[in-house]
Design an enzyme around this catalytic site. Structure first.
Site, PDB file in Angstrom:
ATOM      1  N   HIS A 177     -11.075   3.105  -1.525  1.00 11.52           N
ATOM      2  CA  HIS A 177     -12.406   4.449  -1.760  1.00 11.52           C
ATOM      3  C   HIS A 177     -12.067   5.172  -2.947  1.00 11.52           C
ATOM      4  O   HIS A 177     -13.205   6.655  -2.690  1.00 11.52           O
ATOM      5  CB  HIS A 177     -12.476   4.618  -0.243  1.00 11.52           C
ATOM      6  CG  HIS A 177     -11.533   3.906   1.122  1.00 11.52           C
ATOM      7  ND1 HIS A 177     -11.889   2.770   1.217  1.00 11.52           N
ATOM      8  CD2 HIS A 177     -10.692   4.054   2.031  1.00 11.52           C
ATOM      9  CE1 HIS A 177     -11.099   2.260   2.172  1.00 11.52           C
ATOM     10  NE2 HIS A 177     -10.509   3.206   2.511  1.00 11.52           N
ATOM     11  N   ASP A 205     -13.819  -1.767   5.457  1.00 11.48           N
ATOM     12  CA  ASP A 205     -13.122  -1.492   6.363  1.00 11.48           C
ATOM     13  C   ASP A 205     -12.523  -1.739   7.391  1.00 11.48           C
ATOM     14  O   ASP A 205     -12.907  -0.644   8.291  1.00 11.48           O
ATOM     15  CB  ASP A 205     -13.443   0.117   5.976  1.00 11.48           C
ATOM     16  CG  ASP A 205     -12.302   0.823   6.475  1.00 11.48           C
ATOM     17  OD1 ASP A 205     -11.053   0.623   5.878  1.00 11.48           O
ATOM     18  OD2 ASP A 205     -12.505   2.400   7.008  1.00 11.48           O
ATOM     19  N   ARG A 261       1.117  -1.440   0.442  1.00 15.94           N
ATOM     20  CA  ARG A 261       0.005   0.407   0.442  1.00 15.94           C
ATOM     21  C   ARG A 261       0.778   1.621  -0.087  1.00 15.94           C
ATOM     22  O   ARG A 261       1.450   1.646   1.133  1.00 15.94           O
ATOM     23  CB  ARG A 261      -1.186   0.002   1.719  1.00 15.94           C
ATOM     24  CG  ARG A 261      -2.160   1.215   1.316  1.00 15.94           C
ATOM     25  CD  ARG A 261      -2.780   1.049   2.446  1.00 15.94           C
ATOM     26  NE  ARG A 261      -4.169   1.338   2.952  1.00 15.94           N
ATOM     27  CZ  ARG A 261      -4.975   1.854   3.743  1.00 15.94           C
ATOM     28  NH1 ARG A 261      -4.249   2.296   4.739  1.00 15.94           N
ATOM     29  NH2 ARG A 261      -5.699   2.600   3.370  1.00 15.94           N
TER      30      ARG A 261
END
Length: 305
Positions: A181, A257, A124
């Site tokens: 998102h 999440d 990430r």
């Protein structure tokens, strides 16, 4: 070691409803986290926040309650590049979890292989300035080149207003790229407006780019939804997610999440989040792609026929 939770931080909601929406067989929660517990896996000294503890046991209990079969555990920023809590969750999942790590350029090839063997399938890159300190792009590109031979992908987290300045970097990445998102759109602006359509253009022109149609509780401006029975929460986010699901059905994934980092206005009921799915994926075919087929191709490709 004892950690004091950041003031204003909300604990995750411990009484989620049982979803009315029945998930397709093999559904995957493709974006969730573990925090600590801090006494076992200390939080990073450079963290921007100190969360509540949220263990692997609690995550997998939620998985079973909601009806998911597997999880993708994403390294939380509060742990920095110390992936031990995330890796511990993977190796104790009975093969039902894969992971996304945060790494530095100093990582050795042997350490990368160890992460791969534990179930890590990507890294990430976080560009949200309030959450992390800036990492030079040349370092990130070096990491990208090193993980590509492993078949890993890159997850990118950014805010919509920053996409123009990040465009050239994102489009140069040599792997599959998954956007967290939906690039955090401003849902008070129109779906067909220039800001969100720039993100749509990114996905249209670069077929290696995917999106998580996640976090309506984080993006909504409609205020706090009712718990335990409210079935119309986060409707202002639906048009954005639905647009991506319909335009790019083979490049979207979804996740809870959990445990919902850094929320201060309300803590969502994860059962209601599952019930939000049929609002954005309106057919059984779209739901299966979103929840089963697409995440399986990314995280368990060896099982895909």
């Amino acid at each position: 070691m004892k950690f004091e939770k950041t003031p204003g931080w909300l604990d995750w909601y411990s009484g989620p409803t049982k979803p009315r929406f029945k998930l397709p067989a093999g559904a995957i929660d493709a974006h969730c986290h573990v925090f600590g517990p801090g006494e076992e896996f200390p939080y990073a000294p450079e963290r921007k926040y100190t969360p509540c503890d949220a263990s692997k046991h609690q995550l997998y209990a939620l998985r079973d309650h909601l009806g998911f079969s597997r999880n993708v555990v994403v390294q939380a920023t509060c742990h920095g590049s110390d992936n031990r809590a995330m890796v511990d969750a993977l190796v104790n999942s009975n093969g039902k979890a894969r992971g996304i790590a945060t790494i530095k350029r100093s990582i050795s090839d042997a350490e990368l292989q160890e992460l791969h063997d534990s179930g890590v399938r990507g890294v990430r890159f976080n560009f949200v300035k309030r959450l992390v300190d800036f990492t030079p792009k040349d370092e990130l590109m070096e990491i990208a080149a090193r993980i590509a031979p492993l078949g890993w992908h890159i997850v990118i987290y950014f805010e919509a207003v920053d996409l123009p300045e990040l465009w050239d970097f994102f489009t140069a990445l040599p792997t599959t790229v998954v956007v967290d998102h939906m690039g955090r759109p401003d849902v008070t602006k129109p779906v067909d407006g220039p800001e969100f359509q720039l993100f749509v253009k990114l996905m249209r022109e670069y077929p290696n780019i995917w999106s998580k149609v996640t976090c309506p509780e984080r993006l909504s401006v409609n205020g706090k939804p009712a718990l335990n029975g409210e079935q119309n929460a986060y409707q202002d986010v639906v048009p954005f997610a639905k647009h991506l699901v319909e335009q790019f059905p083979d490049r979207v994934i979804w996740g809870t999440d959990w445990p919902h980092p850094n929320l201060k206005n309300h803590m969502p009921d994860d059962g209601l989040l599952v019930d939000w799915i049929p609002h954005i994926a309106t057919t059984a075919e779209a739901q299966k792609k979103l929840l089963v087929d697409n995440p399986m191709r990314l995280y368990w490709p060896e099982e895909v026929k």
